[in-house]
Design an enzyme around this catalytic site. Structure first.
Site, mmCIF file in Angstrom:
data_model
loop_
_atom_site.group_PDB
_atom_site.id
_atom_site.type_symbol
_atom_site.label_atom_id
_atom_site.label_comp_id
_atom_site.label_asym_id
_atom_site.label_seq_id
_atom_site.Cartn_x
_atom_site.Cartn_y
_atom_site.Cartn_z
ATOM 1 N N GLN A 173 0.986 -1.217 -0.095
ATOM 2 C CA GLN A 173 0.142 0.069 -0.153
ATOM 3 C C GLN A 173 0.871 1.191 -0.203
ATOM 4 O O GLN A 173 1.933 1.247 0.347
ATOM 5 C CB GLN A 173 -0.987 0.104 1.225
ATOM 6 N N GLY B 26 -25.097 -8.375 18.879
ATOM 7 C CA GLY B 26 -24.313 -7.819 17.901
ATOM 8 C C GLY B 26 -23.274 -6.877 18.194
ATOM 9 O O GLY B 26 -22.279 -6.532 17.658
ATOM 10 N N GLU C 205 -14.230 -1.624 9.194
ATOM 11 C CA GLU C 205 -15.269 -2.110 9.987
ATOM 12 C C GLU C 205 -15.828 -0.905 10.670
ATOM 13 O O GLU C 205 -16.822 -0.599 11.255
ATOM 14 C CB GLU C 205 -14.961 -3.428 10.406
ATOM 15 N N ASP D 23 4.479 5.999 4.344
ATOM 16 C CA ASP D 23 5.654 5.552 3.676
ATOM 17 C C ASP D 23 6.566 6.875 3.256
ATOM 18 O O ASP D 23 6.039 8.126 3.198
ATOM 19 C CB ASP D 23 5.218 5.111 2.095
ATOM 20 N N ASP E 119 -20.473 -7.597 19.884
ATOM 21 C CA ASP E 119 -19.243 -8.409 20.757
ATOM 22 C C ASP E 119 -17.961 -8.043 20.212
ATOM 23 O O ASP E 119 -17.697 -8.031 19.096
ATOM 24 C CB ASP E 119 -19.500 -10.007 20.367
ATOM 25 N N GLU F 213 -17.354 -21.533 16.670
ATOM 26 C CA GLU F 213 -16.775 -20.622 15.630
ATOM 27 C C GLU F 213 -15.635 -19.987 16.167
ATOM 28 O O GLU F 213 -15.093 -19.262 15.321
ATOM 29 C CB GLU F 213 -18.002 -19.786 15.017
ATOM 30 N N ASP G 23 -26.384 -6.765 10.336
ATOM 31 C CA ASP G 23 -25.348 -6.312 9.370
ATOM 32 C C ASP G 23 -26.336 -5.909 7.857
ATOM 33 O O ASP G 23 -26.329 -4.701 7.156
ATOM 34 C CB ASP G 23 -24.291 -7.072 8.907
#
Length: 754
Positions: free
Chosen positions: A123, A479, A676, A128, A481, A427, A313
């Site tokens: 990226q 939701g 997110e 950079d 978590d 999971e 979502d």
């Protein structure tokens, strides 16, 4: 931000055009822009030099009476940025309309990365330390003459475009400067609407069933093969899936029926052989064979690594999809939720077998209404039928899940996130619960994996551990978590968020029964058929919420612990969900705006909770992603809408600018990143989140192609509150402090700053 951009309309003058110029829009999607019609290698001149054809400069307008424009279709006006000029002193350069000829994509990509990607993460960002300049050839000279591309933003866009070109197997490309120095507000909006949603869209069909069914979360011998479970009474879907598995035996796709009665014990028995859960499918006629075939409705996933339909979502993604005119995908998700309630009893956390006992925050009624309106409302019988089926399913879930045991607390009449389930959630990543399980393993003198097997097989009984995992499952159902707000207590909390959503269900159902179904919804139990029935339920819920959750002094709704019978004091942004649901009085709304809002408003928008409520952090008490200092798109969206509902659009406008600035700044400085969640207290690198699960959307090479579902939506929705002045400010990354400080007095009022 630096570089060079056209900020003025072109002067009228004669120009030559080319077939390529007329066909390819500089802002078209990658499949068009890097398609065969724009491939220089396929447009070789037959002259004696066998050189690539020379194309004239593509200008957005030219000549008296001539009208031509490449303005992005997502905005009525284009507001480009002023950037530093380069060495090219030609007319086209001064207008910011140059076109670059990249003769060797691979070579240029390697040179760009070697020079500019100094930290080696594929990226180009402000971190950079390269020279921030590269020489490229021009189209008019067939690459003989060179010009410079400068600055982090343009170079990172060049990296993104070359990465895309390589994905389309292009060896040579012609790049419009307009694509590299595009106003970042326009660029992000264009990418979300034209590219990100497409990359996030899935459907169950013969081409990808094995890929979607395969589970990367579970590592057991029986989880190696892709597997899908089908409701016992869905014979057509079952037969279609079996047919697909037989068409390509190498896929090793397993297709199994589920029993009629799904119990927690049965769900636990599937943990070592997990599978995808079938979703809604529709019949199509195969145009080649003329035979009937079944194909799944499309749906969107939160991020690129996901293949499942997720619960809440999906609601927020649907809002953005509708804003982008992706009605088919939004409607498909409503169809899937109807199917899940009909066959699995609830809208699931996600459509995997280990989620069969767990739901998520309920948004189906509003989601169905939004889709129905986009389909034409009561003027479209198909839309009304969808609404009828969706509300029938929502009422079923309301009665059998959210207002039934174990989620309903009989004494308060309020509901909790209290899912069923047995054992450890399968999971989770290996080692996720080791710190909790260690003392139990030591108690039985076994290893942690051995104790995990003993506990899951119910060969040992630990009541305290049972309660711990009850609350853990509750957190996942919420939701949120994870958060210290819910740790070790979630299943006992009547939360303001869940009960606001159920109030919204009640008023939505009352509205729909009255408007669309003659004030009598047939097939419902007594006391739930008319609008008056549901209005009474809403009134009772509001009274109970005011009694148990509302605090007049602080202007917050707090959660209520039904076990201790005490109200908590955790200051959460979900207090504003009551405004979104329309549940608060005008006086309560004013108290919240005056008292709660200042505690939750940060540099980049609304924070999940206050620092005081989160408490001190340490090695034994690490950061939780749904706590301070992080901000989340669903919270922003609901609060914006709720404030507008109560006449506080000025505050919404201010909060939205903060959030949009944060997103735009990260997008510009960090190679087009959309993640997110964000640290709303940081202005430099808000995407950098040090919490469990990391930050989805940050791990990409060269180009971000998906963003993150509900964050994509938040950008589109937030932009609706921005006028042209605010859009220009965002496009040049003017900080909230500077932007608000420079507003004239009359404008300050529009942002709640008077």
């Amino acid at each position: 931000m630096d570089g060079k951009v056209n900020n003025n309309p072109p002067r009228s003058r004669h120009r030559r055009t080319s077939s390529l110029e007329e066909v390819v829009d500089p802002f078209s999607t990658p499949d068009v822009y890097y398609g065969p019609k724009s491939d220089p290698s396929k447009l070789l001149s037959k002259n004696r030099f066998t050189r690539t054809r020379t194309f004239s400069v593509a200008e957005p307008g030219g000549g008296k009476g001539h009208s031509s424009s490449y303005t992005s279709p997502y905005f009525d006006t284009t507001v480009p940025l002023r950037r530093r000029g380069s060495e090219d002193d030609s007319y086209s350069a001064s207008q910011g309309q140059r076109r670059f000829y990249i003769e060797d994509v691979d070579k240029t990509l390697k040179e760009l990365l070697a020079s500019e990607d100094t930290d080696g993460n594929y990226q180009i960002t402000i971190e950079d330390t390269g020279p921030k300049v590269i020489r490229v050839g021009t189209v008019n000279s067939n690459g003989y003459k060179h010009v410079h591309i400068r600055g982090t933003y343009m170079l990172s866009n060049l990296l993104q475009e070359l990465t895309l070109a390589k994905l389309f197997n292009r060896k040579q490309v012609i790049l419009d400067e307009a694509r590299l120095n595009e106003n970042p507000v326009n660029r992000m909006t264009r990418l979300i609407s034209g590219q990100f949603w497409k990359s996030l869209t899935r459907r169950i069909d013969s081409n990808n069933i094995a890929k979607i069914a395969y589970d990367t979360k579970i590592d057991t011998p029986k989880a190696k093969n892709p597997r899908i479970y089908v409701p016992y009474n869905c014979q057509d879907e079952y037969q279609q899936l079996v047919q697909w598995s037989e068409m390509d035996p190498s896929l090793q796709l397993e297709v199994n029926y589920l029993p009629k009665d799904i119990t927690p014990e049965f769900v636990k028995s599937l943990n070592d052989k997990p599978g995808l859960l079938c979703l809604a499918m529709e019949s199509h006629m195969d145009p080649v064979t003329g035979e009937e075939t079944w194909v799944g409705f499309p749906y969107a996933v939160p991020g690129g690594r996901f293949n499942e339909l997720y619960g809440w979502d999906s609601y927020f993604m649907a809002l953005g999809l509708l804003e982008s005119n992706k009605l088919d995908v939004a409607r498909g998700m409503v169809e899937h939720f109807i199917f899940e309630i009909d066959h699995y009893g609830k809208i699931l956390n996600a459509n995997r077998s280990y989620y069969l006992c767990r739901s998520q925050p309920p948004f189906l009624t509003d989601m169905a209404l939004q889709v129905c309106r986009k389909m034409g409302g009561d003027k479209n019988p198909v839309a009304v039928d969808l609404l009828r089926r969706a509300f029938k399913a929502a009422i079923k879930e309301y009665l059998t899940v959210w207002t039934a045991s174990p989620r309903l607390d009989e004494k308060t009449g309020l509901s909790c996130y209290h899912p069923d389930g047995i054992g450890i959630p399968p999971e989770t990543e290996p080692g996720h619960f080791d710190s909790i399980l260690r003392k139990y393993a030591e108690k039985y003198n076994v290893s942690i994996p051995e104790f995990r097997d003993l506990y899951n097989s119910q060969k040992v009984h630990e009541p305290d551990l049972d309660v711990f995992f009850l609350h853990d499952r509750g957190v996942r159902e919420s939701g949120h978590d994870t958060t210290y707000r819910f740790e070790n207590v979630c299943a006992y909390l009547a939360t303001i968020d869940l009960n606001s959503l159920l109030y919204k269900y009640e008023v939505d159902i009352a509205y729909v029964i009255k408007k669309y179904f003659g004030d009598n919804f047939e097939g419902l139990p007594e006391g739930h058929r008319t609008s008056n029935d549901w209005e009474k339920l809403a009134e009772v819920r509001k009274e109970r919420i005011d009694k148990y959750l509302w605090d007049e002094e602080t202007g917050f709704y707090y959660d209520y612990n039904v076990k201790t019978e005490k109200r908590t004091s955790y200051e959460s942004v979900t207090t504003f969900w009551a405004l979104w649901a329309g549940m608060s009085s005008q006086e309560q709304a004013q108290r919240m705006v005056e008292n709660a809002l200042p505690k939750l408003e940060e540099f980049g928008g609304l924070v999940a909770c206050t620092a005081r409520s989160r408490g001190e952090l340490s090695l034994d008490r690490p950061t939780r992603q749904w706590d301070y200092p992080f901000g989340w798109a669903p919270h922003q969206i609901l609060v914006w809408d709720g404030l507008v509902r109560y006449g506080y659009e000025n505050h919404t406008r201010r909060l939205a600018y903060r959030w949009l600035f944060l997103m735009t700044k990260a997008f510009v400085d960090y190679n087009g990143i959309v993640v997110e969640k964000y640290d709303v207290t940081r202005g430099t690198d808000p995407h950098r989140v040090d919490a469990e699960y990391g930050n989805q959307g940050a791990d990409f090479k060269g180009v971000a192609t998906e963003g993150f579902g509900w964050v994509n939506s938040s950008y589109l929705l937030g932009m609706k509150y921005m006028n042209n002045f605010a859009r220009r400010a965002l496009g040049t990354c003017v900080t909230p402090k500077v932007f608000f400080g420079r507003l004239p007095p009359k404008e300050k009022k529009k942002y709640g700053l008077e």
